[in-house]
Design a protein around this motif. Structure first.
Motif, PDB file in Angstrom:
ATOM      1  N   ILE A 114      11.416   7.775   3.408  1.00 62.44           N
ATOM      2  CA  ILE A 114      10.753   7.293   4.548  1.00 62.44           C
ATOM      3  C   ILE A 114      10.456   5.920   4.216  1.00 62.44           C
ATOM      4  CG2 ILE A 114       8.611   7.593   5.709  1.00 62.44           C
ATOM      5  CD1 ILE A 114       8.502  10.391   4.564  1.00 62.44           C
ATOM      6  N   ALA A 115      10.630   4.827   4.936  1.00 68.38           N
ATOM      7  CA  ALA A 115      10.135   3.410   4.648  1.00 68.38           C
ATOM      8  C   ALA A 115       8.932   2.912   5.129  1.00 68.38           C
ATOM      9  CB  ALA A 115      11.158   2.682   5.193  1.00 68.38           C
ATOM     10  N   GLN A 116       8.154   2.707   4.361  1.00 69.52           N
ATOM     11  CA  GLN A 116       6.715   2.161   4.540  1.00 69.52           C
ATOM     12  C   GLN A 116       6.706   0.615   4.732  1.00 69.52           C
ATOM     13  OE1 GLN A 116       3.365   4.042   2.732  1.00 69.52           O
ATOM     14  NE2 GLN A 116       2.133   2.167   2.637  1.00 69.52           N
ATOM     15  N   VAL A 117       6.956  -0.142   5.869  1.00 67.92           N
ATOM     16  CA  VAL A 117       7.250  -1.426   6.047  1.00 67.92           C
ATOM     17  C   VAL A 117       5.851  -2.183   6.240  1.00 67.92           C
ATOM     18  CG1 VAL A 117       8.366  -3.482   7.162  1.00 67.92           C
ATOM     19  CG2 VAL A 117       9.692  -1.225   6.600  1.00 67.92           C
ATOM     20  N   GLU A 118       5.420  -3.237   5.440  1.00 67.61           N
ATOM     21  CA  GLU A 118       4.227  -3.841   5.736  1.00 67.61           C
ATOM     22  C   GLU A 118       4.733  -5.280   5.416  1.00 67.61           C
ATOM     23  OE1 GLU A 118       0.335  -1.807   4.437  1.00 67.61           O
ATOM     24  OE2 GLU A 118       1.901  -0.571   3.098  1.00 67.61           O
ATOM     25  N   GLY A 119       4.314  -5.986   6.319  1.00 66.26           N
ATOM     26  CA  GLY A 119       4.804  -7.542   6.263  1.00 66.26           C
ATOM     27  C   GLY A 119       6.174  -7.598   6.459  1.00 66.26           C
ATOM     28  N   VAL A 138      11.336   5.491   9.477  1.00 66.53           N
ATOM     29  CA  VAL A 138      10.445   3.973   9.291  1.00 66.53           C
ATOM     30  C   VAL A 138       8.988   3.846  10.004  1.00 66.53           C
ATOM     31  CG1 VAL A 138      10.906   1.527   9.042  1.00 66.53           C
ATOM     32  CG2 VAL A 138      12.921   3.106   9.079  1.00 66.53           C
ATOM     33  N   PHE A 139       8.280   3.715   9.209  1.00 65.85           N
ATOM     34  CA  PHE A 139       6.997   3.153   9.578  1.00 65.85           C
ATOM     35  C   PHE A 139       6.639   1.688   9.326  1.00 65.85           C
ATOM     36  CE2 PHE A 139       6.279   7.780   8.832  1.00 65.85           C
ATOM     37  CZ  PHE A 139       5.382   8.268   9.702  1.00 65.85           C
ATOM     38  N   ALA A 140       5.899   1.071  10.278  1.00 66.16           N
ATOM     39  CA  ALA A 140       5.537  -0.248  10.214  1.00 66.16           C
ATOM     40  C   ALA A 140       4.252  -0.677  10.655  1.00 66.16           C
ATOM     41  CB  ALA A 140       6.749  -1.233  10.718  1.00 66.16           C
ATOM     42  N   THR A 141       3.682  -1.688  10.348  1.00 64.63           N
ATOM     43  CA  THR A 141       2.578  -2.267  10.830  1.00 64.63           C
ATOM     44  C   THR A 141       2.663  -3.235  12.112  1.00 64.63           C
ATOM     45  OG1 THR A 141       2.349  -3.988   9.330  1.00 64.63           O
ATOM     46  CG2 THR A 141       1.326  -2.340   8.555  1.00 64.63           C
ATOM     47  N   THR A 183       2.152   1.695  12.927  1.00 62.91           N
ATOM     48  CA  THR A 183       0.955   2.492  12.484  1.00 62.91           C
ATOM     49  C   THR A 183      -0.044   0.972  11.913  1.00 62.91           C
ATOM     50  OG1 THR A 183       2.037   4.347  11.989  1.00 62.91           O
ATOM     51  CG2 THR A 183      -0.320   3.922  11.318  1.00 62.91           C
ATOM     52  N   ASN A 184      -1.414   1.167  12.477  1.00 61.50           N
ATOM     53  CA  ASN A 184      -2.146   0.026  11.900  1.00 61.50           C
ATOM     54  C   ASN A 184      -2.535   0.087  10.490  1.00 61.50           C
ATOM     55  OD1 ASN A 184      -4.806   1.050  10.907  1.00 61.50           O
ATOM     56  ND2 ASN A 184      -4.919   1.865  13.056  1.00 61.50           N
ATOM     57  N   ILE A 241      -1.613   3.115   7.572  1.00 59.15           N
ATOM     58  CA  ILE A 241      -0.138   3.410   7.488  1.00 59.15           C
ATOM     59  C   ILE A 241      -0.041   4.225   6.115  1.00 59.15           C
ATOM     60  CG2 ILE A 241       0.240   1.244   6.296  1.00 59.15           C
ATOM     61  CD1 ILE A 241       2.932   1.419   7.697  1.00 59.15           C
ATOM     62  N   HIS A 242      -0.705   4.037   4.973  1.00 57.55           N
ATOM     63  CA  HIS A 242      -0.375   4.466   3.953  1.00 57.55           C
ATOM     64  C   HIS A 242      -0.677   6.233   4.044  1.00 57.55           C
ATOM     65  CE1 HIS A 242      -0.700   5.463  -0.616  1.00 57.55           C
ATOM     66  NE2 HIS A 242      -1.417   6.152  -0.043  1.00 57.55           N
ATOM     67  N   GLN A 243      -1.756   6.517   4.714  1.00 60.63           N
ATOM     68  CA  GLN A 243      -2.137   8.072   4.744  1.00 60.63           C
ATOM     69  C   GLN A 243      -1.133   9.031   5.722  1.00 60.63           C
ATOM     70  OE1 GLN A 243      -4.698   9.650   2.949  1.00 60.63           O
ATOM     71  NE2 GLN A 243      -3.450  11.413   3.866  1.00 60.63           N
TER      72      GLN A 243
END
Length: 258
Positions: A102-107, A123-126, A183-184, A188-190
């Motif tokens: 799972i990718a957690q993309v911030e920025g 993939v999750f992103a903000t 996700t805001n 996103i972390h949770q």
């Protein structure tokens, strides 16, 4: 020297963190090597069922490191083949990993950084995240990642985003089917953790592995042949005059007149 990649396991989740925030998590050979090693470690770790890839700082990954780009100007063809094979190894390690990634993309996730996100299973992103394969703007070719991108988005979209090199928002990336969730930042972390925990508690590890294999192998049976071609193309392009001109102008922060 500080580790460029951090590895942490808790609750059957391995979190692999790109740890080069002062360079916007830009890719260089050491980072590619450390990421590959971390994913292999997660693959072999019996305590791990799901993997999360994230990054420290304000960027997920801003693409290639400037010092690395400078070095590429002086590489031989053989050195460029070896370098391309190292990136191929990282991407295929993630793609074929027997655990869900799972990718957690911030920025920003740009060029090689966008490729990293593309390879992941979920993939999750903000909303603030930006994506883009900007290689053509500086004389590069997004060769290796194109082999994977075409499995996620239509040919029409793949051509649009690879040929223009444009950057686009997380919302647009979701419409392209490049990512799954927007996700805001506060959540996103949770949200990523909850998604990973649900896979851990509600799904068979063996079934997850085989289902991922089934999708990958039936969806892209010629992947290895395509990647071999992409590695050769990548190395050849780096010998072109356009590549040398693009990199030189980029490093000098000069406008490139194509």
């Amino acid at each position: 020297m500080e580790n460029l990649v951090l590895y942490h396991v808790a609750e059957r989740i391995a979190t692999i963190t790109i740890n080069r925030p002062e360079k916007r998590n830009a890719l260089n050979p050491q980072l590619v090597s450390e990421l590959t090693a971390a994913f292999i470690q997660a693959s072999e770790d019996d305590l791990v069922k799901v993997v999360i890839l994230n990054a420290n700082g304000n960027s997920f990954s801003a693409g290639a490191d400037l010092d690395y780009l400078q070095q590429l100007q002086h590489n031989t063809f053989e050195e460029n083949v070896a370098d391309s094979n190292n990136l191929k190894k990282l991407f295929t390690t993630i793609y074929y990993l027997p655990k869900v990634v799972i990718a957690q993309v911030e920025g920003h996730a740009i060029a090689g950084g966008c490729g990293l996100a593309t390879i992941c299973d979920i993939v999750f992103a903000t909303p603030e995240s930006n994506f883009g394969y900007t290689e053509v703007k500086i004389g590069f070719v997004p060769a290796i990642v194109s082999c994977f991108l075409k499995q996620k988005v239509s040919e029409t979209i793949a051509k649009e985003i690879l040929l223009t090199g444009k950057t686009f928002s997380a919302e647009q990336a979701q419409q392209y089917n490049l990512i799954n969730f927007v996700t805001n930042p506060a959540e996103i972390h949770q949200k990523v953790k909850d998604f990973a925990l649900s896979l851990c508690s509600e799904s068979s590890g063996n079934s997850l592995m085989i289902t991922k294999q089934l999708i990958n192998q039936t969806n892209n049976p010629l992947l290895e042949k395509s990647l071999e071609t992409a590695v050769q193309i990548n190395a050849r392009v780096r010998e072109s005059e356009d590549f040398k001109k693009g990199i030189a102008s980029f490093l000098k922060k000069e406008k490139i007149n194509w």
